[in-house]
Scaffold this active site. Structure first.
Site, PDB file in Angstrom:
ATOM      1  N   GLU A   1     118.829  27.460  41.320  1.00 32.86           N
ATOM      2  CA  GLU A   1     119.292  26.213  40.694  1.00 32.86           C
ATOM      3  C   GLU A   1     120.304  26.527  39.599  1.00 32.86           C
ATOM      4  O   GLU A   1     120.118  27.425  38.797  1.00 32.86           O
ATOM      5  CB  GLU A   1     118.093  25.466  40.094  1.00 32.86           C
ATOM      6  CG  GLU A   1     118.468  24.168  39.400  1.00 32.86           C
ATOM      7  CD  GLU A   1     117.273  23.494  38.734  1.00 32.86           C
ATOM      8  OE1 GLU A   1     117.323  22.274  38.535  1.00 32.86           O
ATOM      9  OE2 GLU A   1     116.286  24.202  38.408  1.00 32.86           O
TER      10      GLU A   1
ATOM     11  N   LYS B   1     119.489  16.159  43.090  1.00 36.20           N
ATOM     12  CA  LYS B   1     118.098  16.277  42.646  1.00 36.20           C
ATOM     13  C   LYS B   1     117.520  14.914  42.301  1.00 36.20           C
ATOM     14  O   LYS B   1     118.055  14.187  41.468  1.00 36.20           O
ATOM     15  CB  LYS B   1     118.038  17.204  41.439  1.00 36.20           C
ATOM     16  CG  LYS B   1     116.638  17.525  40.946  1.00 36.20           C
ATOM     17  CD  LYS B   1     116.722  18.503  39.778  1.00 36.20           C
ATOM     18  CE  LYS B   1     115.369  18.918  39.240  1.00 36.20           C
ATOM     19  NZ  LYS B   1     115.519  19.851  38.087  1.00 36.20           N
TER      20      LYS B   1
ATOM     21  N   CYS C   1     113.961  22.550  42.475  1.00 34.06           N
ATOM     22  CA  CYS C   1     113.031  22.853  41.382  1.00 34.06           C
ATOM     23  C   CYS C   1     111.891  21.838  41.221  1.00 34.06           C
ATOM     24  O   CYS C   1     110.915  21.885  41.947  1.00 34.06           O
ATOM     25  CB  CYS C   1     113.819  23.010  40.086  1.00 34.06           C
ATOM     26  SG  CYS C   1     112.938  23.960  38.807  1.00 34.06           S
TER      27      CYS C   1
END
Length: 243
Positions: free
Chosen positions: A30, A96, A130
């Site tokens: 990330e 995300k 994540c």
């Protein structure tokens, strides 16, 4: 990776890819160009910035796909965007969805809306970043993917959670899971890596040792995956919730 050192981090990623065995897909952590920057103003790249152009060149050079996320500016909005770049120039993008409010990521970035599955050389791949790892409903396998990838900046203090959830996602979704985490330090956290690939049984196929910078390589077996799903058809009994 070095804090906010875009050119240095890209050079490091380039060298690690060159030194790794030839592969179909290379996965980077990330925000691999900067570290996990929660305030992207002045740091984020444009949608067709230097790093994406490097990813496209590298994918063509290696004849492989390259995946990794970075801070991206779109007009007045910022996204933590995972790019999946293929050597033919096709690019899949995933923004995300679950922003890490504990660190204030939600105050500066815009939440992604779309769940993204891309296909590469016969493998359907779910793209995740994540904190998404903690939210299994959004990543639930609807019979539409064979592998999930999680690129991350997951701190050492919570690394046991990282390990546990990656294996859980593989088991509950009957899929391969690749979790790619950074090592090193930034102004707020320490990171110890523990990148790994788990098979649909939850077994480790490869794992990077704690605190060790490495490139791990695995070969996934689609026939084995299909045989397991037919032999033990858990997904036939799943509660599918569309988000």
């Amino acid at each position: 990776m070095v804090w906010k050192d875009r050119s240095g981090n890209v050079k490091k990623a380039d060298a690690m890819i060159n030194n790794a065995p030839e592969s179909d897909l290379y996965i980077l952590p990330e925000m691999f160009t900067t570290g996990f920057v929660t305030e992207p103003e002045g740091i984020a790249e444009d949608e067709d910035g230097d790093t994406l152009r490097w990813m496209r060149r590298k994918a063509t050079e290696k004849g492989a796909a390259i995946a990794g996320s970075m801070a991206i500016r779109c007009g007045n909005s910022f996204f933590n965007r995972l790019y999946f770049v293929k050597p033919d120039g096709e690019i899949a993008t995933y923004d995300k969805r679950h922003l890490f409010s504990y660190a204030g990521e939600n105050l500066h970035y815009t939440r992604g809306k779309e769940r993204v599955v891309t296909e590469w050389r016969g493998v359907r791949i779910l793209l995740q970043v994540c904190y998404d790892l903690r939210f299994p409903v959004f990543g639930r396998n609807r019979g539409d993917y064979d592998m999930a990838i999680y690129v991350a900046s997951w701190p050492t203090s919570r690394i046991n959670v990282w390990n546990t959830l990656l294996h859980a996602r593989a088991i509950e979704n009957q899929c391969y899971v690749a979790g790619v985490n950074r090592i090193g330090r930034d102004p707020d956290c320490e990171y110890c890596g523990n990148s790994l690939v788990a098979d649909p049984y939850g077994n480790d196929m490869a794992i990077c040792k704690n605190g060790e910078e490495c490139a791990a390589t695995v070969e996934i077996d689609m026939e084995k995956l299909s045989a397991f799903q037919k032999k033990f058809p858990v997904m036939n009994d799943a509660d599918i919730i569309h988000v």
